[in-house]
Design an enzyme around this catalytic site. Sequence first.
Site, PDB file in Angstrom:
ATOM      1  N   GLU A 114       1.015  -1.286   0.020  1.00  0.00           N
ATOM      2  CA  GLU A 114      -0.027  -0.206  -0.059  1.00  0.00           C
ATOM      3  C   GLU A 114       0.801   1.284  -0.132  1.00  0.00           C
ATOM      4  OE1 GLU A 114      -3.721   2.117   2.274  1.00  0.00           O
ATOM      5  OE2 GLU A 114      -2.519   0.669   3.311  1.00  0.00           O
TER       6      GLU A 114
ATOM      7  N   LYS B 249      -2.607  -2.016  -2.994  1.00  0.00           N
ATOM      8  CA  LYS B 249      -3.928  -1.136  -2.489  1.00  0.00           C
ATOM      9  C   LYS B 249      -3.437   0.421  -2.951  1.00  0.00           C
ATOM     10  CE  LYS B 249      -6.292   0.242   1.457  1.00  0.00           C
ATOM     11  NZ  LYS B 249      -7.221  -0.223   2.904  1.00  0.00           N
TER      12      LYS B 249
END
Length: 297
Positions: free
Chosen positions: A178, A215
């Site tokens: 992420e 992500k």
Amino acid sequence: MGYDKAQLEQMDSGKGFIAALDQSGGSTPKALSLYGVEPSDYNGDEEMFKAVHDMRARIILADDFTSEKVIGAILFERTMDDTINGKPVAQLLWEDRGVVPFLKIDKGLEETNNGVQMMKPIMEIDDLLARAVKHGIFGTKERSVIHEANENGIAALVAQQFELAKQVCAAGLVPIIEPEVSINSESKAEAEEILHGEIAKHLKALPEGEIVMLKLTIPEKAGLYDDLAEHANVLRVVALSGGYSTAEACERLGKNRTMIASFSRALTEGLNVKMTDAEFNEALGQNIEKIYQASIC
């Protein structure tokens, strides 16, 4: 890797989104305040974490929180170690709700340098990953943040993410990488182009069979990450809401066909501790439906 085949299939092609229930110590007071629980309502960290656990348990046990629309959920470490109705949370998620459990493993962010915030060192990472495997966790999530379109900063940040991802893969788990781009960045679109290039470079170097997820902040250029989603080593690309309202996050997400949602604040928007169970379930159900529709279009 010996991944659970049913969980792997659900994360690869299941229709729905990943719920982010992983607020940590730093973000918990804000999450609780939005839920109607103020600092004056609890005394010390233990009571604070009890309050947020009760909120998460209420969400997980809600009528619409099932694999019909929610295919995965990211947990905070304390939540993984806790129980709901006497059952370990990750076990309950999969066995009772059909939702694949993930674990947030990062320990927060360093100060901004070169336009980015790297992850702080994760002490005892091997022990944490071993505990995750024991609890039946499928994958992990690790967050860092990009504030500016700084090539050196973004390159270093992505390298750190993939280095940690290799450790996660070696433990038999699927990492969610992420590298968030701040929605408030004045050079967001440019930063996303740089980020795309760095991720593509690292994906190309991964060995066959080493699976990761990404992500990412919903990009300014719709479809920017479509080619990454189709990469052989990428199981799924999910989107963070990043502070956008539920409506705006869903509207932006709907323009990116290969991304599904992994929302936190947008999921809990409008929920309040004083709601009756019927009111709570209806409000949460409406949020789940909006995010689900944006994820499958």
